[in-house]
Design a protein around this motif. Structure first.
Motif, PDB file in Angstrom:
ATOM      1  N   VAL A  43       0.840  -1.199   0.000  1.00 22.70           N
ATOM      2  CA  VAL A  43       0.000   0.000   0.000  1.00 22.70           C
ATOM      3  C   VAL A  43       0.877   1.251   0.000  1.00 22.70           C
ATOM      4  CG1 VAL A  43      -1.729   1.316   1.271  1.00 22.70           C
ATOM      5  CG2 VAL A  43      -1.913  -1.181   1.122  1.00 22.70           C
ATOM      6  N   PHE A  44       0.649   2.091  -1.011  1.00 29.42           N
ATOM      7  CA  PHE A  44       1.362   3.355  -1.193  1.00 29.42           C
ATOM      8  C   PHE A  44       2.880   3.166  -1.292  1.00 29.42           C
ATOM      9  CE2 PHE A  44      -2.123   6.213   0.948  1.00 29.42           C
ATOM     10  CZ  PHE A  44      -3.012   5.814  -0.038  1.00 29.42           C
ATOM     11  N   THR A  45       3.309   2.011  -1.789  1.00 32.44           N
ATOM     12  CA  THR A  45       4.736   1.697  -1.909  1.00 32.44           C
ATOM     13  C   THR A  45       5.009   1.153  -3.306  1.00 32.44           C
ATOM     14  OG1 THR A  45       4.838   1.141   0.439  1.00 32.44           O
ATOM     15  CG2 THR A  45       6.647   0.377  -0.936  1.00 32.44           C
ATOM     16  N   SER A  46       6.060   1.621  -3.938  1.00 37.14           N
ATOM     17  CA  SER A  46       6.382   1.197  -5.286  1.00 37.14           C
ATOM     18  C   SER A  46       6.590  -0.314  -5.374  1.00 37.14           C
ATOM     19  CB  SER A  46       7.669   1.897  -5.753  1.00 37.14           C
ATOM     20  OG  SER A  46       8.111   1.360  -6.979  1.00 37.14           O
ATOM     21  N   PRO A  47       6.200  -0.934  -6.503  1.00 36.40           N
ATOM     22  CA  PRO A  47       6.596  -2.324  -6.733  1.00 36.40           C
ATOM     23  C   PRO A  47       8.114  -2.423  -6.804  1.00 36.40           C
ATOM     24  CG  PRO A  47       5.729  -1.343  -8.752  1.00 36.40           C
ATOM     25  CD  PRO A  47       5.484  -0.352  -7.658  1.00 36.40           C
ATOM     26  N   VAL A  48       8.639  -3.588  -6.449  1.00 41.55           N
ATOM     27  CA  VAL A  48      10.090  -3.774  -6.471  1.00 41.55           C
ATOM     28  C   VAL A  48      10.523  -4.154  -7.890  1.00 41.55           C
ATOM     29  CG1 VAL A  48      10.165  -4.407  -4.049  1.00 41.55           C
ATOM     30  CG2 VAL A  48       9.897  -6.202  -5.792  1.00 41.55           C
ATOM     31  N   PRO A  49      11.802  -3.939  -8.214  1.00 44.83           N
ATOM     32  CA  PRO A  49      12.264  -4.246  -9.576  1.00 44.83           C
ATOM     33  C   PRO A  49      11.974  -5.669 -10.036  1.00 44.83           C
ATOM     34  CG  PRO A  49      13.887  -2.906  -8.457  1.00 44.83           C
ATOM     35  CD  PRO A  49      12.847  -3.249  -7.428  1.00 44.83           C
ATOM     36  N   ASP A  50      12.082  -6.658  -9.138  1.00 45.92           N
ATOM     37  CA  ASP A  50      11.822  -8.045  -9.546  1.00 45.92           C
ATOM     38  C   ASP A  50      10.394  -8.226 -10.052  1.00 45.92           C
ATOM     39  OD1 ASP A  50      14.376  -8.767  -8.930  1.00 45.92           O
ATOM     40  OD2 ASP A  50      13.895  -9.842  -7.086  1.00 45.92           O
ATOM     41  N   GLN A  51       9.434  -7.557  -9.417  1.00 47.91           N
ATOM     42  CA  GLN A  51       8.051  -7.616  -9.906  1.00 47.91           C
ATOM     43  C   GLN A  51       7.949  -7.058 -11.317  1.00 47.91           C
ATOM     44  OE1 GLN A  51       6.336  -5.506  -6.285  1.00 47.91           O
ATOM     45  NE2 GLN A  51       4.516  -6.519  -7.088  1.00 47.91           N
ATOM     46  N   ILE A  52       8.565  -5.908 -11.520  1.00 49.39           N
ATOM     47  CA  ILE A  52       8.471  -5.227 -12.811  1.00 49.39           C
ATOM     48  C   ILE A  52       9.161  -6.041 -13.893  1.00 49.39           C
ATOM     49  CG2 ILE A  52       8.942  -3.063 -14.031  1.00 49.39           C
ATOM     50  CD1 ILE A  52       9.065  -1.750 -11.175  1.00 49.39           C
ATOM     51  N   VAL A  53      10.297  -6.655 -13.552  1.00 46.29           N
ATOM     52  CA  VAL A  53      10.985  -7.539 -14.503  1.00 46.29           C
ATOM     53  C   VAL A  53      10.078  -8.699 -14.895  1.00 46.29           C
ATOM     54  CG1 VAL A  53      12.876  -9.193 -14.756  1.00 46.29           C
ATOM     55  CG2 VAL A  53      13.326  -6.938 -13.779  1.00 46.29           C
ATOM     56  N   ALA A  54       9.456  -9.334 -13.913  1.00 53.02           N
ATOM     57  CA  ALA A  54       8.580 -10.473 -14.192  1.00 53.02           C
ATOM     58  C   ALA A  54       7.412 -10.076 -15.083  1.00 53.02           C
ATOM     59  CB  ALA A  54       8.067 -11.072 -12.887  1.00 53.02           C
ATOM     60  N   ALA A  55       6.812  -8.911 -14.802  1.00 55.19           N
ATOM     61  CA  ALA A  55       5.690  -8.443 -15.617  1.00 55.19           C
ATOM     62  C   ALA A  55       6.142  -8.137 -17.037  1.00 55.19           C
ATOM     63  CB  ALA A  55       5.071  -7.206 -14.980  1.00 55.19           C
ATOM     64  N   THR A  56       7.297  -7.521 -17.169  1.00 58.84           N
ATOM     65  CA  THR A  56       7.823  -7.163 -18.491  1.00 58.84           C
ATOM     66  C   THR A  56       8.103  -8.412 -19.310  1.00 58.84           C
ATOM     67  OG1 THR A  56       8.795  -5.153 -17.547  1.00 58.84           O
ATOM     68  CG2 THR A  56       9.639  -5.877 -19.688  1.00 58.84           C
ATOM     69  N   GLN A  57       8.721  -9.396 -18.701  1.00 56.52           N
ATOM     70  CA  GLN A  57       9.013 -10.646 -19.411  1.00 56.52           C
ATOM     71  C   GLN A  57       7.743 -11.389 -19.792  1.00 56.52           C
ATOM     72  OE1 GLN A  57      11.593 -12.384 -16.448  1.00 56.52           O
ATOM     73  NE2 GLN A  57      13.459 -11.610 -17.452  1.00 56.52           N
ATOM     74  N   ALA A  58       6.716 -11.291 -18.943  1.00 55.72           N
ATOM     75  CA  ALA A  58       5.469 -12.011 -19.205  1.00 55.72           C
ATOM     76  C   ALA A  58       4.706 -11.468 -20.399  1.00 55.72           C
ATOM     77  CB  ALA A  58       4.577 -11.964 -17.965  1.00 55.72           C
ATOM     78  N   VAL A  59       4.961 -10.211 -20.778  1.00 53.53           N
ATOM     79  CA  VAL A  59       4.193  -9.606 -21.873  1.00 53.53           C
ATOM     80  C   VAL A  59       5.040  -9.328 -23.102  1.00 53.53           C
ATOM     81  CG1 VAL A  59       2.661  -8.547 -20.174  1.00 53.53           C
ATOM     82  CG2 VAL A  59       4.527  -7.197 -21.136  1.00 53.53           C
ATOM     83  N   ASP A  60       6.274  -9.793 -23.098  1.00 49.75           N
ATOM     84  CA  ASP A  60       7.191  -9.537 -24.214  1.00 49.75           C
ATOM     85  C   ASP A  60       6.846 -10.421 -25.398  1.00 49.75           C
ATOM     86  OD1 ASP A  60       9.258  -8.985 -25.915  1.00 49.75           O
ATOM     87  OD2 ASP A  60      10.839  -9.834 -24.649  1.00 49.75           O
ATOM     88  N   GLY A  61       6.175  -9.824 -26.388  1.00 52.21           N
ATOM     89  CA  GLY A  61       5.786 -10.554 -27.587  1.00 52.21           C
ATOM     90  C   GLY A  61       6.705 -10.289 -28.762  1.00 52.21           C
ATOM     91  N   GLY A  62       7.874  -9.728 -28.493  1.00 56.31           N
ATOM     92  CA  GLY A  62       8.858  -9.515 -29.550  1.00 56.31           C
ATOM     93  C   GLY A  62       8.836  -8.126 -30.160  1.00 56.31           C
ATOM     94  N   ALA A  63       7.903  -7.262 -29.741  1.00 57.04           N
ATOM     95  CA  ALA A  63       7.808  -5.912 -30.300  1.00 57.04           C
ATOM     96  C   ALA A  63       8.230  -4.844 -29.311  1.00 57.04           C
ATOM     97  CB  ALA A  63       6.381  -5.650 -30.775  1.00 57.04           C
ATOM     98  N   GLY A  64       8.776  -5.256 -28.178  1.00 60.61           N
ATOM     99  CA  GLY A  64       9.184  -4.313 -27.155  1.00 60.61           C
ATOM    100  C   GLY A  64       8.091  -4.079 -26.127  1.00 60.61           C
ATOM    101  N   VAL A  65       8.455  -3.391 -25.056  1.00 59.82           N
ATOM    102  CA  VAL A  65       7.528  -3.168 -23.939  1.00 59.82           C
ATOM    103  C   VAL A  65       7.567  -1.700 -23.535  1.00 59.82           C
ATOM    104  CG1 VAL A  65       6.973  -3.779 -21.550  1.00 59.82           C
ATOM    105  CG2 VAL A  65       7.851  -5.535 -23.112  1.00 59.82           C
ATOM    106  N   LEU A  66       6.387  -1.144 -23.310  1.00 57.19           N
ATOM    107  CA  LEU A  66       6.252   0.225 -22.825  1.00 57.19           C
ATOM    108  C   LEU A  66       5.937   0.198 -21.341  1.00 57.19           C
ATOM    109  CD1 LEU A  66       5.953   3.319 -23.445  1.00 57.19           C
ATOM    110  CD2 LEU A  66       3.506   2.883 -23.715  1.00 57.19           C
ATOM    111  N   HIS A  67       6.703   0.933 -20.553  1.00 59.36           N
ATOM    112  CA  HIS A  67       6.418   1.129 -19.138  1.00 59.36           C
ATOM    113  C   HIS A  67       5.750   2.487 -18.956  1.00 59.36           C
ATOM    114  CE1 HIS A  67       9.777  -1.745 -17.469  1.00 59.36           C
ATOM    115  NE2 HIS A  67       8.757  -2.386 -17.996  1.00 59.36           N
TER     116      HIS A  67
END
Length: 333
Positions: free
Chosen positions: A77-101
Motif C-alpha cells: 500500500v502506497f509503496t512502489s513495486p520492487v524491480p523483480d516484480q516489474i521484470v517479471a511483468a515485463t518478461q510475461a508480456v514480451d511478444g517480440g515488439a518491445g515493452v512500454l512502461h
C-alpha cells in the motif's frame, strides 16, 4: 481503524486472491505479485506494463486486459513495486515488439522501473521504453517527487496507449502516443477526509472538521492550501481554474473531462461535481468531447475528488473510443 481486512500485513496478498477468483480471465501470479492478461504475450504486439503502490484501485490491476494494460505490478500500500516484480511483468508480456512502461512520477516508481528496464535489457535484449506521467498542477515538487506528481492522466494514458498497441503500432509510436497524452493532460485533486494505511492504523494526515485540502496527491500528500469546506461549485473552480491557467485547452477538438473519486466519495457527488466542471468549461469556451466519471485512481477510503482534462485531437479521440475490456473499464466489446 475499521476496515474489511484480516491481517494488515497481508492486505495486498488477500486482495490479489480475491481478484484472481473474481476475474478468472486474468493470470495472477501470487509469488511474483503480478497481474497479466490471459493471452499475454501477444506475438508482434507492444506490451504495456504499469504499476505502483496498492490502495489506488482499480488502478493498475483493474486496467489489465484487451485495449489497455498487458500487466500490472501492485506494490504494498502506497509503496512502489520492487524491480523483480516489474521484470517479471515485463518478461510475461514480451511478444517480440518491445515493452512500454507507463510510470507515475513518484521517486520510488521511477527508480524501480528504470532498474527493471536495465535488467530486462541486459538479460534478454528486449527494448523497454518508459513514459513518465507528471500531470498534477497542484505543486511543482512534493514529498514523493522531483517535479509534478503523476495522477489522473495515468488512466487516460493507459487507455489510449493501450488502444494504439492493440492496433499493432510499433513501440516508438505507442510511446509517442503516451507522451502526447501526458503533454496535453493536466489534473488537480482535493480531499474532504484523510485516509488510513492499514499497516499504520491511523490517518495519513489530520484534517479538522469543516476544512478541506486543495491540491492533494494520491497518497494523501498535502497540497496547495487548506480552506473551509465549500459548495461543489466553488470546489470545481478551485480545481479547474489552475488547470486552465496551465495549458490552453480552448484550441483543438475539445477535451476528455475526467472527474475521479478518491475512494470514499459516492457517485451522486461526483455527478454534482461533473455538472459544475462542465459549466466552467462551457463558460471558458472549452468543449467536452468525451467524459469519464467515477472512482478510477483512488486513495484508499479518502473522500474527495480530482479533475483531469486532456486536450484531444481526432486521433486521441479515436483511440479513446477503441474497444477495451478490463475489470474496471470496458466498452465497444
Amino acid at each position: 481503524m475499521k476496515k474489511l481486512i484480516n491481517d494488515p500485513s497481508h492486505v495486498v496478498a488477500d486482495a490479489l486472491r480475491g481478484m484472481a477468483l473474481a476475474h478468472p480471465e486474468l493470470r495472477v501470479d501470487h509469488d511474483k505479485r503480478i497481474v497479466v492478461r490471459s493471452d499475454a504475450p501477444v506475438q508482434g504486439k507492444v506490451g504495456l506494463v504499469s504499476g505502483g503502490g496498492s490502495g489506488h484501485e482499480p488502478m493498475h490491476a483493474g486496467f489489465v486486459g484487451l485495449g489497455m494494460l498487458d500487466a500490472a505490478c501492485p506494490g504494498e500500500v502506497f509503496t512502489s513495486p520492487v524491480p523483480d516484480q516489474i521484470v517479471a511483468a515485463t518478461q510475461a508480456v514480451d511478444g517480440g515488439a518491445g515493452v512500454l512502461h507507463i510510470v507515475k512520477n513518484y521517486t520510488g516508481d521511477v527508480m524501480n522501473f528504470e532498474m527493471a528496464a536495465e535488467l530486462v535489457a541486459a538479460e534478454s535484449g528486449t527494448e523497454v521504453v518508459p513514459v513518465v506521467i507528471d500531470d498534477d498542477v497542484a505543486v511543482q515538487d512534493s514529498l514523493y517527487t522531483a517535479g509534478r506528481r503523476g495522477v489522473g492522466v495515468t488512466v487516460l494514458a493507459e487507455k489510449i496507449a493501450g488502444a494504439a498497441a492493440e492496433q499493432g503500432r510499433p513501440l516508438a509510436e505507442v510511446a509517442d502516443v503516451a507522451r502526447r497524452v501526458d503533454t496535453n493532460g493536466r489534473s488537480m485533486g482535493m480531499a474532504l477526509t484523510s485516509c488510513t494505511v492499514p499497516a499504520a492504523g491511523h490517518p495519513t494526515f489530520e484534517l479538522p472538521e469543516g476544512e478541506m485540502e486543495i491540491g492533494i496527491g494520491i497518497h494523501g500528500e498535502p497540497g496547495r492550501r487548506r480552506v473551509p469546506v465549500a459548495p461543489a461549485r466553488e470546489v470545481a473552480e478551485m480545481l479547474v481554474e489552475p488547470i486552465l491557467a496551465d495549458l490552453d485547452f480552448a484550441s483543438g477538438e475539445g477535451v476528455i473531462a475526467f472527474v475521479n473519486g478518491m475512494g470514499g466519495t459516492p457517485l451522486i457527488e461526483l455527478y454534482v461535481m461533473y455538472a459544475e466542471v462542465a459549466a466552467i468549461l462551457e463558460k471558458s469556451g472549452v468543449p467536452i468531447a468525451r467524459n469519464l466519471v467515477g472512482s478510477y485512481i483512488t486513495s484508499l477510503e479518502m473522500a474527495g475528488c480530482s479533475v483531469t482534462l486532456l486536450k484531444a485531437d481526432d486521433e486521441l479521440l479515436r483511440l479513446w473510443d477503441a474497444p477495451v475490456r478490463t475489470p474496471a473499464l470496458r466498452w465497444g466489446v
